[in-house]
Design an enzyme around this catalytic site. Structure first.
Site, PDB file in Angstrom:
ATOM      1  N   TYR A 138      46.621   5.456  73.059  1.00 19.62           N
ATOM      2  CA  TYR A 138      47.253   5.182  74.354  1.00 19.62           C
ATOM      3  C   TYR A 138      48.612   5.875  74.383  1.00 19.62           C
ATOM      4  O   TYR A 138      49.433   5.693  73.489  1.00 19.62           O
ATOM      5  CB  TYR A 138      47.434   3.680  74.584  1.00 19.62           C
ATOM      6  N   GLN A 199      43.331  -1.491  82.046  1.00 17.11           N
ATOM      7  CA  GLN A 199      41.994  -0.940  82.282  1.00 17.11           C
ATOM      8  C   GLN A 199      41.639   0.141  81.268  1.00 17.11           C
ATOM      9  O   GLN A 199      40.480   0.261  80.846  1.00 17.11           O
ATOM     10  CB  GLN A 199      41.866  -0.392  83.708  1.00 17.11           C
ATOM     11  N   SER A 245      62.984  -1.062  70.280  1.00 18.01           N
ATOM     12  CA  SER A 245      63.418  -0.195  69.194  1.00 18.01           C
ATOM     13  C   SER A 245      64.686  -0.731  68.538  1.00 18.01           C
ATOM     14  O   SER A 245      65.503  -1.402  69.176  1.00 18.01           O
ATOM     15  CB  SER A 245      63.663   1.218  69.731  1.00 18.01           C
ATOM     16  N   GLN A 267      69.191   4.746  69.769  1.00 17.36           N
ATOM     17  CA  GLN A 267      68.213   3.694  70.017  1.00 17.36           C
ATOM     18  C   GLN A 267      68.564   2.880  71.247  1.00 17.36           C
ATOM     19  O   GLN A 267      67.685   2.445  71.989  1.00 17.36           O
ATOM     20  CB  GLN A 267      68.095   2.782  68.798  1.00 17.36           C
ATOM     21  N   HIS A 270      66.970   3.761  74.633  1.00 17.44           N
ATOM     22  CA  HIS A 270      65.553   3.520  74.921  1.00 17.44           C
ATOM     23  C   HIS A 270      65.384   2.505  76.043  1.00 17.44           C
ATOM     24  O   HIS A 270      64.672   2.747  77.013  1.00 17.44           O
ATOM     25  CB  HIS A 270      64.823   3.033  73.666  1.00 17.44           C
ATOM     26  N   GLU A 335      63.648  -1.626  61.941  1.00 17.61           N
ATOM     27  CA  GLU A 335      62.708  -0.527  62.174  1.00 17.61           C
ATOM     28  C   GLU A 335      63.257   0.765  61.554  1.00 17.61           C
ATOM     29  O   GLU A 335      62.583   1.429  60.772  1.00 17.61           O
ATOM     30  CB  GLU A 335      62.505  -0.348  63.677  1.00 17.61           C
ATOM     31  N   HIS A 336      64.470   1.134  61.922  1.00 15.37           N
ATOM     32  CA  HIS A 336      65.144   2.314  61.376  1.00 15.37           C
ATOM     33  C   HIS A 336      66.388   1.864  60.609  1.00 15.37           C
ATOM     34  O   HIS A 336      67.213   1.135  61.156  1.00 15.37           O
ATOM     35  CB  HIS A 336      65.594   3.268  62.488  1.00 15.37           C
ATOM     36  N   ASP A 369      62.456  10.802  64.433  1.00 15.80           N
ATOM     37  CA  ASP A 369      61.697  10.573  65.662  1.00 15.80           C
ATOM     38  C   ASP A 369      60.842  11.773  66.027  1.00 15.80           C
ATOM     39  O   ASP A 369      59.747  11.619  66.564  1.00 15.80           O
ATOM     40  CB  ASP A 369      62.648  10.272  66.821  1.00 15.80           C
ATOM     41  N   GLU A 423      29.211 -24.830  43.667  1.00 18.23           N
ATOM     42  CA  GLU A 423      29.543 -24.842  45.093  1.00 18.23           C
ATOM     43  C   GLU A 423      28.412 -25.420  45.940  1.00 18.23           C
ATOM     44  O   GLU A 423      28.533 -25.500  47.162  1.00 18.23           O
ATOM     45  CB  GLU A 423      29.873 -23.427  45.566  1.00 18.23           C
ATOM     46  N   HIS A 428      22.095 -18.914  46.401  1.00 23.07           N
ATOM     47  CA  HIS A 428      22.938 -17.954  45.690  1.00 23.07           C
ATOM     48  C   HIS A 428      22.598 -17.971  44.197  1.00 23.07           C
ATOM     49  O   HIS A 428      22.435 -16.919  43.564  1.00 23.07           O
ATOM     50  CB  HIS A 428      24.427 -18.309  45.861  1.00 23.07           C
TER      51      HIS A 428
END
Length: 442
Positions: A138, A199, A245, A267, A270, A335-336, A369, A423, A428
């Site tokens: 995506y 969708q 971010s 950052q 963003h 994250e960074h 990046d 068990e 088994h």
């Protein structure tokens, strides 16, 4: 322009609570968004192409006679690449080459190959590594179009050996981002559909008459896309649900304060929920960074977003020393993480939790990046405590291999049957014992 910079001191009695307040973030779980995403997914699952066409017209204002008409041919992708200004194309191709080289090295080093070993009695045990058959990527459209994300998601999949890569990208108002399409061409994407939103996630997860169902969906999106990815997880795999971010800069005061300020901006620009934090033991240097932030802000095209981000979730934190800075960094699990210091590796050894670690004053987060090579799809919201960057390993799966010899069946059968009876699973136990009987009677 209003800019309020939060300044903290780790020596203050209430620092821990103050830091928790800075870090506090709960991903929006708007029930209306979740219900809308669920309805769209259910519609796509039942009506397939027809539902995709209707929602694409409704949300993106794109009308088409069929979903097939929304697919872009390889010729269109190649034309997008050929139409780029030469320096832009060269930059995109150079970035792709570096990302590919890094992930090819990762494939060798990170356990992405099958293996097996034989025991003394002839039993063979091992692991079979297989690439996923089909992956969906995506890619956001409109103003949030990031060709670098195409490279970071598609190239590791291709290096892993995924047979088919399907990309979906919305084109609001029918406007295509040529740089995104060029990136898809360079990265080796097989098919591209100009659909987006929940969708598109539904089409990839369930399949329609035209869009093939995939095994895993990766890539960022808006709140509807995130809600849809949560709901289809289990039917397909997903990479992660990414939050805003984040950048955390640990600095010893030896870097140009203008550099540090701009790294925090990188950052903050963003979105308003992005987080930028500085940890430094030098109060004078922190003051210089603050002055630089205020001086440089007005020159930034996205200054309103930066100001909102820094005011809402940013912080300049004075720590006792660099050791404490590393302790706090591990708690934040950013994250960074930039370690902008004279001896960055000394401090990197103390870091346990970070999505990506940028060492030294010349290593700006922005290089990671776009073109350094390692993946920029990273865990956020403290999930770096247990998660990793997107990589080749996300596009493979492992199957255990077990080939028991006749002698091995004798030894293993006795163990298995004893445990199975314990068990209460008689079938088994009997299944294992049949091999014992056959071995002793033949």
């Amino acid at each position: 322009m209003s800019l309020t910079l939060r300044k903290l001191d780790s020596a203050d009695a209430g620092f821990a609570a103050q830091l928790r307040q800075v870090l506090a973030f709960e991903a929006s779980e708007d029930e209306a968004i979740d219900r809308a995403a669920a309805q769209i997914l259910a519609d796509v699952k039942v009506r397939g192409d027809a539902a995709v066409l209707e929602t694409t017209l409704r949300f993106d204002r794109v009308e088409a006679d069929s979903v097939a008409a929304l697919e872009l041919s390889p010729v269109v992708l190649q034309a997008a690449l050929d139409g780029l200004e030469p320096t832009r194309r060269a930059a995109l191709e150079a970035a792709a080459a570096r990302v590919r080289a890094y992930h090819e090295k990762q494939k060798i080093e990170c356990g992405t190959h099958s293996w097996e070993y034989a025991e003394a009695d002839g039993t063979v045990l091992g692991q079979k590594v297989t690439p996923l058959d089909r992956v969906g990527i995506y890619v956001p459209g409109g103003k949030a179009a990031y060709p670098s994300s195409v490279l970071m998601n598609a190239i590791p999949a291709r290096v892993a050996g995924v047979k088919e890569i399907i990309m979906v990208v919305p084109t609001p108002g029918g406007v295509r981002n040529e740089l995104v399409l060029a990136a898809a061409c360079i990265a080796g994407v097989d098919r591209v559909f100009t659909i987006g939103g929940a969708q598109a996630v539904g089409a990839l997860a369930y399949g329609t008459e035209t869009v093939p169902a995939v095994d895993k969906i990766v890539g960022p999106g808006n709140a509807y896309v995130a809600a849809a990815k949560r709901r289809v997880f289990g039917t397909v795999g997903i990479d992660m649900i990414a939050g805003p971010s984040e950048i955390l800069v640990i600095c010893d005061g030896t870097t140009d304060p203008d550099w540090v300020a701009m790294d925090l901006f990188s950052q903050a620009e963003h979105d308003e929920l992005a987080q930028s934090i500085l940890l430094c033991p030098d109060a004078g240097f922190i003051a210089q960074v603050e002055a630089s932030i205020r001086r440089q802000l007005d020159d930034m095209p996205r200054k309103e977003v930066i100001a909102a981000s820094l005011s809402g979730r940013g912080a300049l934190i004075q720590v006792r020393d660099m050791d404490e800075a590393c302790e706090i960094a591990n708690d934040i699990a950013p994250e960074h993480l930039e370690i902008s210091a004279e001896n960055p590796r000394q401090w990197a050894e103390r870091i346990r939790h970070a999505g990506a670690i940028f060492l030294g004053k010349y290593t700006s987060e922005s290089l990671g990046d776009y073109c350094a090579g390692p993946n920029h799809v990273l865990p956020t919201s403290r999930t770096a405590r247990f998660s990793s960057p997107l990589g080749v390993y996300d596009f493979i799966k492992r199957s255990s291999l077990i080939e028991v010899s006749e002698a091995g069946a004798q030894m293993l059968g006795e163990i298995a049957s004893e445990l199975a009876y314990g068990e209460g699973l008689q079938a088994h136990a009997r299944s294992a014992e049949y091999r014992l009987q056959r071995t002793t009677t033949e």
